[in-house]
Design a protein around this motif. Structure first.
Motif, mmCIF file in Angstrom:
data_model
loop_
_atom_site.group_PDB
_atom_site.id
_atom_site.type_symbol
_atom_site.label_atom_id
_atom_site.label_comp_id
_atom_site.label_asym_id
_atom_site.label_seq_id
_atom_site.Cartn_x
_atom_site.Cartn_y
_atom_site.Cartn_z
ATOM 1 N N LEU A 117 -94.852 54.636 -70.127
ATOM 2 C CA LEU A 117 -93.452 54.273 -69.916
ATOM 3 C C LEU A 117 -92.551 55.485 -70.152
ATOM 4 O O LEU A 117 -91.551 55.666 -69.448
ATOM 5 N N SER A 118 -92.892 56.325 -71.119
ATOM 6 C CA SER A 118 -92.108 57.546 -71.356
ATOM 7 C C SER A 118 -92.125 58.442 -70.128
ATOM 8 O O SER A 118 -91.082 58.981 -69.714
ATOM 9 N N ARG A 133 -81.489 62.918 -73.298
ATOM 10 C CA ARG A 133 -82.913 62.587 -73.162
ATOM 11 C C ARG A 133 -83.113 61.120 -73.518
ATOM 12 O O ARG A 133 -82.745 60.685 -74.605
ATOM 13 N N LEU A 134 -83.659 60.341 -72.587
ATOM 14 C CA LEU A 134 -83.917 58.922 -72.818
ATOM 15 C C LEU A 134 -85.384 58.714 -73.169
ATOM 16 O O LEU A 134 -86.269 59.144 -72.436
ATOM 17 N N LEU A 135 -85.609 58.036 -74.287
ATOM 18 C CA LEU A 135 -86.961 57.720 -74.726
ATOM 19 C C LEU A 135 -87.077 56.223 -74.961
ATOM 20 O O LEU A 135 -86.225 55.634 -75.652
ATOM 21 N N ALA A 190 -92.911 55.831 -79.380
ATOM 22 C CA ALA A 190 -93.227 56.670 -78.222
ATOM 23 C C ALA A 190 -93.183 58.145 -78.614
ATOM 24 O O ALA A 190 -92.514 58.526 -79.582
ATOM 25 N N PRO A 191 -93.887 58.993 -77.873
ATOM 26 C CA PRO A 191 -93.872 60.426 -78.169
ATOM 27 C C PRO A 191 -92.441 60.964 -78.215
ATOM 28 O O PRO A 191 -91.629 60.688 -77.337
ATOM 29 N N GLY A 192 -92.160 61.702 -79.258
ATOM 30 C CA GLY A 192 -90.844 62.308 -79.406
ATOM 31 C C GLY A 192 -89.865 61.508 -80.233
ATOM 32 O O GLY A 192 -88.862 62.051 -80.715
ATOM 33 N N VAL A 193 -90.125 60.213 -80.442
ATOM 34 C CA VAL A 193 -89.164 59.368 -81.150
ATOM 35 C C VAL A 193 -89.061 59.756 -82.620
ATOM 36 O O VAL A 193 -87.965 59.968 -83.152
ATOM 37 N N LEU A 194 -90.189 59.841 -83.295
ATOM 38 C CA LEU A 194 -90.155 60.155 -84.731
ATOM 39 C C LEU A 194 -89.607 61.556 -84.966
ATOM 40 O O LEU A 194 -88.843 61.784 -85.917
ATOM 41 N N ALA A 195 -89.953 62.493 -84.101
ATOM 42 C CA ALA A 195 -89.423 63.853 -84.225
ATOM 43 C C ALA A 195 -87.916 63.867 -83.993
ATOM 44 O O ALA A 195 -87.178 64.617 -84.660
#
Length: 330
Positions: A117-118, A133-135, A190-195
């Motif tokens: 989905l990302s 940037r949309l996550l 999703a990748p990038g969210v926690l960062a």
């Protein structure tokens, strides 16, 4: 470079973020904005993966939103939905416009081809250029359902139905006993969210539904913990003004979880980070100024300002007021 992360639902989160970007354009600050979007409203319909909040944020920031209704595309036709209904398929109460269907078709094709989905969201954003940037909150399906308190139509008491059916078909007018995030146990951020949370200078909870938008994002494993541990200031903007929801039926959601429909109660529901909650600061409307000392006593810095997002300039001013509550990183 400063970094801002927004946890957004649909219309309220989208319009606030547009105001934030407009405000930042008028400053000299070199700032990037990441928007983590609720996907709890997502569903399969007519063989297509529908992502209402992702699309609303993307269209709003990209200049393709129907401004009057706040979702979908302007100048829509609905010939395809009418044809689907003629076959006895689809939901008559959830009509998809032909232009909007193109987005769902492309997304579904990407997902069936193996994209996450990302990745599908990034592909769609290449067209719309949202300026942020949309996550998605998670690449795994997490769908919000509600449990019915009593039988209605073809549903029995105790049945789980998709949140969108309760929201759109029943206008949140039938009683439910709980919200259930189906698939949550198998989900990860999703990748990038926690960062995006860990590295932010500021995290904003915009005036989105605190139960089924921001609340669903916070339920994804790891996200609440990342928000509680970030060095960023966490500022929220109340979706409740003078005891009423700014938009939609958030009062029905709050009533279901036992929270009063007030700016003060929602701020306390989120809670102070110093006490295990998620907020450092909370903006309330000027009509709710009496809540400021109560929130401050609970460890949540607060200010009362005009919060009606009437147009882009007024929304930009609200974003500026949110930024004014930020304290420098230690």
């Amino acid at each position: 470079m400063k970094k801002i992360t927004v946890l957004a639902g649909g219309i309220g989160g989208a319009r606030f973020t547009r105001g934030l970007l407009h405000h930042l354009e008028g400053t000299t600050a070199d700032t990037t904005v990441t928007v983590v979007v609720n996907t709890g409203d997502d569903m399969w319909l007519d063989g297509l993966r529908i992502c209402p909040d992702l699309d609303t944020v993307m269209y709003t920031l990209g200049g393709g939103i129907n401004e009057e209704q706040g979702w979908g595309r302007p100048e829509e036709s609905r010939r395809t939905s009418a044809e689907i209904a003629a076959y006895g398929r689809g939901w008559s109460w959830f009509t998809l416009g032909d232009l909007d269907l193109a987005t769902h078709i492309v997304r579904s094709d990407l997902l069936r081809g193996g994209a996450t989905l990302s990745e599908a969201t990034a592909f769609l954003c290449r067209r719309w250029q949202p300026g942020a940037r949309l996550l998605p909150m998670s690449d795994q399906p997490v769908e919000t359902h509600v449990r019915l308190d009593a039988a209605i139509d073809e549903h029995l008491a105790g049945d789980l139905i998709h949140f969108e059916e309760w929201w759109v078909r029943y206008r949140a007018q039938v009683e439910v006993t709980e919200f259930v995030q189906v698939g949550l146990e198998h989900a990860a951020a999703a990748p990038g969210v926690l960062a995006a949370l860990a590295d932010a200078d500021l995290v904003i909870l915009p005036p989105s539904n605190p139960v089924v938008s921001v609340g669903t994002i916070l339920a994804v494993p790891g996200i609440r913990e990342a928000l509680q541990s970030t060095a960023a200031t966490v500022v929220g903007v109340s979706p409740i003004i003078a005891g009423s929801a700014v938009r939609g039926m958030a009062d029905a959601c709050l009533r279901t979880i036992g929270v009063e429909t007030s700016a003060e109660a929602v701020g306390l529901h989120y809670g102070s980070r110093a006490s295990g909650g998620v907020l450092d600061a909370w903006l309330v409307d000027e009509t709710d100024a009496a809540a400021v000392p109560v929130l401050s006593k609970a460890g949540i810095r607060s200010a009362a300002v005009p919060l009606w997002m009437r147009d882009l300039p007024s929304t930009s001013r609200i974003a500026a007021d949110a930024l004014a509550l930020v304290r420098p990183r230690p």
